[in-house]
Design a protein around this motif. Structure first.
Motif, PDB file in Angstrom:
ATOM      1  N   UNK A   1      16.225  11.396 -26.729  1.00  0.00           N
ATOM      2  CA  UNK A   1      15.278  11.092 -25.712  1.00  0.00           C
ATOM      3  C   UNK A   1      14.193  12.425 -25.825  1.00  0.00           C
ATOM      4  N   UNK A   2      13.122  11.757 -26.013  1.00  0.00           N
ATOM      5  CA  UNK A   2      11.927  12.734 -25.885  1.00  0.00           C
ATOM      6  C   UNK A   2      11.263  12.765 -24.384  1.00  0.00           C
ATOM      7  N   UNK A   3      10.832  14.005 -24.203  1.00  0.00           N
ATOM      8  CA  UNK A   3       9.978  14.249 -22.748  1.00  0.00           C
ATOM      9  C   UNK A   3       9.093  13.161 -22.575  1.00  0.00           C
ATOM     10  N   UNK A   4       8.812  12.641 -21.495  1.00  0.00           N
ATOM     11  CA  UNK A   4       7.708  11.871 -21.026  1.00  0.00           C
ATOM     12  C   UNK A   4       7.030  12.101 -19.772  1.00  0.00           C
ATOM     13  N   UNK A   5       7.618  13.267 -19.199  1.00  0.00           N
ATOM     14  CA  UNK A   5       7.257  13.872 -17.856  1.00  0.00           C
ATOM     15  C   UNK A   5       6.517  15.030 -18.044  1.00  0.00           C
ATOM     16  N   UNK A   6       5.318  15.239 -17.566  1.00  0.00           N
ATOM     17  CA  UNK A   6       4.569  16.615 -17.563  1.00  0.00           C
ATOM     18  C   UNK A   6       5.186  17.539 -16.215  1.00  0.00           C
ATOM     19  N   UNK A   7       4.884  18.614 -16.229  1.00  0.00           N
ATOM     20  CA  UNK A   7       5.402  19.654 -15.503  1.00  0.00           C
ATOM     21  C   UNK A   7       5.098  19.380 -14.116  1.00  0.00           C
ATOM     22  N   UNK A   8       3.759  18.876 -13.695  1.00  0.00           N
ATOM     23  CA  UNK A   8       3.677  18.601 -12.212  1.00  0.00           C
ATOM     24  C   UNK A   8       4.380  17.299 -11.817  1.00  0.00           C
ATOM     25  N   UNK A   9       4.514  16.465 -12.449  1.00  0.00           N
ATOM     26  CA  UNK A   9       5.353  15.186 -12.292  1.00  0.00           C
ATOM     27  C   UNK A   9       6.771  15.554 -12.253  1.00  0.00           C
ATOM     28  N   UNK A  10       7.339  16.582 -12.710  1.00  0.00           N
ATOM     29  CA  UNK A  10       8.729  16.893 -12.521  1.00  0.00           C
ATOM     30  C   UNK A  10       8.731  17.601 -11.551  1.00  0.00           C
ATOM     31  N   UNK A  48      15.058  17.150 -13.972  1.00  0.00           N
ATOM     32  CA  UNK A  48      15.535  18.267 -14.615  1.00  0.00           C
ATOM     33  C   UNK A  48      15.584  17.884 -16.189  1.00  0.00           C
ATOM     34  N   UNK A  49      15.671  16.605 -16.641  1.00  0.00           N
ATOM     35  CA  UNK A  49      15.864  16.450 -18.236  1.00  0.00           C
ATOM     36  C   UNK A  49      14.494  16.135 -18.731  1.00  0.00           C
ATOM     37  N   UNK A  50      13.512  15.761 -17.718  1.00  0.00           N
ATOM     38  CA  UNK A  50      12.028  15.532 -18.121  1.00  0.00           C
ATOM     39  C   UNK A  50      11.767  14.250 -18.917  1.00  0.00           C
ATOM     40  N   UNK A  51      12.695  13.174 -18.779  1.00  0.00           N
ATOM     41  CA  UNK A  51      12.669  12.004 -19.232  1.00  0.00           C
ATOM     42  C   UNK A  51      12.940  11.035 -17.959  1.00  0.00           C
ATOM     43  N   UNK A  52      12.081   9.787 -18.013  1.00  0.00           N
ATOM     44  CA  UNK A  52      12.204   8.759 -17.128  1.00  0.00           C
ATOM     45  C   UNK A  52      12.149   7.424 -17.742  1.00  0.00           C
ATOM     46  N   UNK A  53      13.378   6.756 -17.752  1.00  0.00           N
ATOM     47  CA  UNK A  53      13.319   5.655 -18.450  1.00  0.00           C
ATOM     48  C   UNK A  53      12.584   4.571 -17.957  1.00  0.00           C
ATOM     49  N   UNK A  54      12.090   4.402 -16.855  1.00  0.00           N
ATOM     50  CA  UNK A  54      11.169   3.397 -16.351  1.00  0.00           C
ATOM     51  C   UNK A  54       9.752   3.763 -17.185  1.00  0.00           C
ATOM     52  N   UNK A  55       9.616   5.016 -17.324  1.00  0.00           N
ATOM     53  CA  UNK A  55       8.172   5.563 -17.927  1.00  0.00           C
ATOM     54  C   UNK A  55       8.089   4.947 -19.360  1.00  0.00           C
ATOM     55  N   UNK A  56       9.366   4.982 -19.859  1.00  0.00           N
ATOM     56  CA  UNK A  56       9.581   4.570 -21.237  1.00  0.00           C
ATOM     57  C   UNK A  56       9.426   3.031 -21.527  1.00  0.00           C
ATOM     58  N   UNK A  57       9.961   2.376 -20.513  1.00  0.00           N
ATOM     59  CA  UNK A  57       9.953   0.728 -20.529  1.00  0.00           C
ATOM     60  C   UNK A  57       8.260   0.350 -20.306  1.00  0.00           C
ATOM     61  N   UNK A  58       7.551   1.299 -19.277  1.00  0.00           N
ATOM     62  CA  UNK A  58       6.193   0.996 -19.151  1.00  0.00           C
ATOM     63  C   UNK A  58       5.117   1.637 -20.268  1.00  0.00           C
ATOM     64  N   UNK A  59       5.739   2.254 -21.031  1.00  0.00           N
ATOM     65  CA  UNK A  59       4.748   3.125 -22.130  1.00  0.00           C
ATOM     66  C   UNK A  59       3.910   4.098 -21.507  1.00  0.00           C
ATOM     67  N   UNK A  60       4.622   4.830 -20.289  1.00  0.00           N
ATOM     68  CA  UNK A  60       3.902   5.978 -19.814  1.00  0.00           C
ATOM     69  C   UNK A  60       4.411   7.278 -20.462  1.00  0.00           C
TER      70      UNK A  60
END
Length: 68
Positions: A1-10, A48-60
Motif C-alpha cells: 500500500x502506497x500513501x495516497x493522502x497528503x498531510x492536510x487530508x490526514x 494513521x496509515x495515510x492510505x484510503x482504499x476509496x481514493x484508490x478506487x477513484x484514482x485520487x
C-alpha cells in the motif's frame, strides 16, 4: 500500500474521526453509537496509515507528488 493522502487530508480525517468517536459516546441509541464509532475508527485508521482504499478506487491522490 502506497500513501495516497497528503498531510492536510490526514489531519482533517483525524479530527473528523475523533469527532465521530466522541459523538458515538454522546448519542443514546446502540445503532447510532455503532455507526458513529465505526466511522470514527475508519477515519482515524486511514489518517494513521495515510492510505484510503476509496481514493484508490477513484484514482485520487492528495499527496501532491506521486509516491514511488
Amino acid at each position: 500500500m502506497r500513501e495516497n493522502m497528503g498531510k492536510i487530508d490526514r489531519v482533517i480525517r483525524a479530527a473528523v474521526g475523533v469527532a465521530l468517536f466522541l459523538g458515538a459516546l454522546a448519542v443514546g441509541g446502540p445503532v447510532s453509537r455503532a455507526l458513529l464509532g465505526l466511522g470514527g475508527v475508519i477515519m482515524l485508521g486511514t489518517a494513521l496509515v495515510g492510505f484510503c482504499p476509496m481514493y484508490r478506487l477513484l484514482g485520487l491522490n492528495t499527496c501532491g507528488q506521486e509516491r514511488r
